[in-house]
Design an enzyme around this catalytic site. Structure first.
Site, mmCIF file in Angstrom:
data_model
loop_
_atom_site.group_PDB
_atom_site.id
_atom_site.type_symbol
_atom_site.label_atom_id
_atom_site.label_comp_id
_atom_site.label_asym_id
_atom_site.label_seq_id
_atom_site.Cartn_x
_atom_site.Cartn_y
_atom_site.Cartn_z
ATOM 1 N N GLY A 57 2.028 2.148 10.720
ATOM 2 C CA GLY A 57 2.949 3.273 10.604
ATOM 3 C C GLY A 57 3.546 3.705 11.929
ATOM 4 C CE LYS A 74 0.233 3.487 4.699
ATOM 5 N NZ LYS A 74 0.072 3.596 6.123
ATOM 6 C CB SER A 126 4.804 -1.756 12.118
ATOM 7 O OG SER A 126 4.342 -0.429 12.294
ATOM 8 C CG ASN A 164 -1.700 1.263 1.393
ATOM 9 O OD1 ASN A 164 -1.851 2.010 0.421
ATOM 10 N ND2 ASN A 164 -2.231 1.520 2.587
ATOM 11 C CG HIS A 202 -5.856 1.610 4.791
ATOM 12 N ND1 HIS A 202 -5.434 2.622 5.621
ATOM 13 C CD2 HIS A 202 -4.844 0.716 4.716
ATOM 14 C CE1 HIS A 202 -4.198 2.350 6.020
ATOM 15 N NE2 HIS A 202 -3.816 1.204 5.488
ATOM 16 C CD GLU A 248 -3.064 5.443 6.535
ATOM 17 O OE1 GLU A 248 -3.000 5.535 5.294
ATOM 18 O OE2 GLU A 248 -2.138 4.971 7.229
ATOM 19 C CD GLU A 278 -3.572 -2.872 7.131
ATOM 20 O OE1 GLU A 278 -2.459 -3.143 6.711
ATOM 21 O OE2 GLU A 278 -4.132 -1.785 6.914
HETATM 22 C C1 PEP Z 1 -0.836 0.012 5.755
HETATM 23 O O1 PEP Z 1 -0.817 1.133 5.303
HETATM 24 O O2 PEP Z 1 -1.748 -0.764 5.424
HETATM 25 C C2 PEP Z 1 0.223 -0.398 6.681
HETATM 26 C C3 PEP Z 1 0.141 -1.580 7.241
HETATM 27 O O3 PEP Z 1 1.231 0.508 6.890
HETATM 28 P P1 PEP Z 1 2.646 0.215 7.638
HETATM 29 O O4 PEP Z 1 3.187 -1.067 7.061
HETATM 30 O O5 PEP Z 1 3.489 1.393 7.297
HETATM 31 O O6 PEP Z 1 2.354 0.078 9.095
#
Ligand code: PEP
Length: 266
Positions: A176, A13, A213, A11, A98, A100, A170
């Site tokens: 992040g 973003k 992460s 992803n 997601h 976000e 998630e």
């Molecule tokens: C994501 O954006 O779905 C995500 C898991 O981000 P990160 O790996 O940076 O935590």
């Protein structure tokens, strides 16, 4: 060949416009080859879907998708982008819900379910994200939140629709932040989701990716858990070399023979 089918989803973003996406693809393709049982998915910003799809077209193991879509095919939705628009430029997948989108843009469970259904109707694969916030986790409400999020999907999909759905667990507190769920934490929630789907009559085995992460240092230990069917990765998917290394390490993960959880004493 991977020990089991695994999906590695990137992803991006709001990173990598058209030129950067093309440059990424050029390098990435020199670092990876197709592997049986392994799917590599990319979710670039909408403007880069066409260029990335084009650049990856010689690689059937690589699919490109949208980060977000509207459930309507067209209309007065300023700033919106529809499924026919993204499929026209090569998208075969879309992320839905997601965290976000849910937490920064106020997307509701109901909207997530409508988008999921629209993706299925249009014939593209929805990768639907669920997960609890830190406050929800600290308040002991993880299960309740996941069941609610899954419940909204169950309310709008038929049991058969689930054949084409992929889920991502998630935890919002892990995205992040550099904090990630332990392999056992992730495996437990994946089992919870499967039990909930089973209780509600979903007979197919829905693939579930873990995200939050994930990096090249922790991917192999996460993927030792058979409950995980792959990973969804943000930050660590942004460089071609780093993403290829993460994929390589994750692909070599060996499922623990016990298949279960670490024993916790006390
Ligand atoms: C994501 O954006 O779905 C995500 C898991 O981000 P990160 O790996 O940076 O935590």
């Amino acid at each position: 060949m991977t020990e089991r089918n695994l999906t590695f989803a990137a992803n991006w973003k709001m990173n990598h416009g058209v030129a950067a996406a093309r440059a990424f693809a050029q390098k990435f393709l020199t670092h990876t080859s197709p592997v049986e049982g392994r799917r590599l998915w990319f979710f670039p910003p909408a403007v880069s879907i066409g260029a990335l799809s084009e650049a990856m077209k010689g690689r059937p193991d690589i699919w490109v998708g949208a980060q977000n879509v509207h459930w309507e095919p067209k209309g007065a939705y300023t700033g919106g982008i529809s499924i026919p628009m993204v499929t026209e430029v090569g998208a075969r997948l879309t992320l839905v819900g997601h965290s976000e989108r849910r937490h920064l843009f106020g997307e509701t469970d109901e909207q997530v379910a409508r988008k999921t259904r629209a993706a299925l109707v249009a014939g593209i694969t929805p990768l639907v994200c669920v997960g609890e916030t830190l406050a929800e986790r600290d308040g002991g409400r993880t299960e309740q939140v996941i069941v609610r999020q899954i419940g909204a999907l169950l309310g709008m999909l038929t049991a058969g629709d689930w054949r084409d759905v992929v889920l991502a667990y998630e935890p919002v507190w892990a995205i992040g932040t550099g904090k990630n769920a332990t392999p056992d934490d992730a495996a437990q929630i994946h089992e919870l989701i499967r039990m909930e789907l089973g209780r509600k009559g979903v007979k197919v085995k829905v693939p579930i990716l873990y995200g939050g992460s994930v990096n090249s240092g922790n991917v192999a230990s996460l993927l030792t858990r058979p409950q995980l069917n792959g990973v969804l990765v943000g930050g660590a998917s942004l460089t071609p070399e780093g993403w290829a290394e993460l994929i390589d390490r994750g692909s070599k993960a060996k499922v623990r023979p016990s298949g279960g959880f670490d024993m916790v004493e006390g």
